[in-house]
Design a protein around this motif. Structure first.
Motif, PDB file in Angstrom:
ATOM      1  N   GLU A  66      50.867  77.575  25.885  1.00  0.00           N
ATOM      2  CA  GLU A  66      49.556  77.506  26.537  1.00  0.00           C
ATOM      3  C   GLU A  66      48.565  76.776  25.626  1.00  0.00           C
ATOM      4  N   VAL A  67      47.615  76.096  26.246  1.00  0.00           N
ATOM      5  CA  VAL A  67      46.550  75.444  25.490  1.00  0.00           C
ATOM      6  C   VAL A  67      45.727  76.532  24.797  1.00  0.00           C
ATOM      7  N   PHE A  95      40.582  80.945  29.345  1.00  0.00           N
ATOM      8  CA  PHE A  95      41.104  80.123  28.253  1.00  0.00           C
ATOM      9  C   PHE A  95      41.473  81.010  27.068  1.00  0.00           C
ATOM     10  N   THR A 174      39.581  70.199  29.949  1.00  0.00           N
ATOM     11  CA  THR A 174      40.113  70.066  31.311  1.00  0.00           C
ATOM     12  C   THR A 174      41.362  69.194  31.308  1.00  0.00           C
ATOM     13  N   ASP A 177      44.292  71.059  29.832  1.00  0.00           N
ATOM     14  CA  ASP A 177      44.727  72.204  30.636  1.00  0.00           C
ATOM     15  C   ASP A 177      45.440  71.777  31.934  1.00  0.00           C
TER      16      ASP A 177
END
Length: 178
Positions: A66-67, A95, A174, A177
């Motif tokens: 995951e970011v 996030f 953005t 993601d």
């Protein structure tokens, strides 16, 4: 033939060289942005200690698929306090926000997160700032966007506030993601 002294030629030559350097610097994509040697590279190691009362950030956390937003902060730093509501907002949006506290003390860092709410899923505590140096951090706050495989995608210098945050950081987040 007239002999020209090198002292007559040297000042204009130095001026021309400096003018050329300044011009080249102004032609960069963003002359205010400090280049990061870590963009496109694996994230450096994280501290082996956490802020008291929080989960320990690990290198595996940065490679969990995951970011991750990695924010370097300190309780004594006014710009860090200014960006704190935006970190809470990013966390509320889902996030993964990790915090690395540096050049601080546990008795200041831990209460700060209790009093102002903790936006971080995990933290690192870097008392002497050695990990911050490894990441190329010059002063708090600095924030990195790290891809799910641990690759540094973006470095943001300064507090996550204002139009610069909206126009530079959020579009990069953005993009990462997607």
């Amino acid at each position: 033939m007239t002999n020209v002294s090198p002292l007559v030629i040297l000042p204009p030559a130095i001026f021309a060289a400096l003018a050329g350097l300044f011009m080249a610097g102004m032609m960069r994509d963003n002359p205010d942005e400090l280049p990061s040697t870590f963009v496109g590279q694996p994230a450096p190691p994280v501290p082996t200690e956490a802020v008291q009362g929080t989960a320990q950030l690990t290198d595996a956390d940065l490679r969990a698929g995951e970011v991750t937003i990695v924010n370097f902060w300190a309780s004594w730093c006014p710009p860090c306090r200014a960006e704190h509501p935006n970190l809470l907002d990013l966390e509320a949006q889902g996030f993964r926000v990790a915090g690395i506290n540096f050049r601080d003390t546990q008795d200041q860092a831990a209460p700060y997160l209790v009093e102002h709410d903790d936006p971080f899923f995990a933290t690192g505590f870097d008392l002497r700032g050695r990990v911050a140096i490894d990441w190329g951090v010059t002063a708090p706050p600095e924030t990195f966007i790290v891809d799910g495989d641990g690759t540094v995608l973006f470095r943001y210098v300064g507090p996550l506030v204002g139009s610069d945050y909206e126009q530079r950081f959020l579009p990069e987040l953005t993009k990462a993601d997607e």
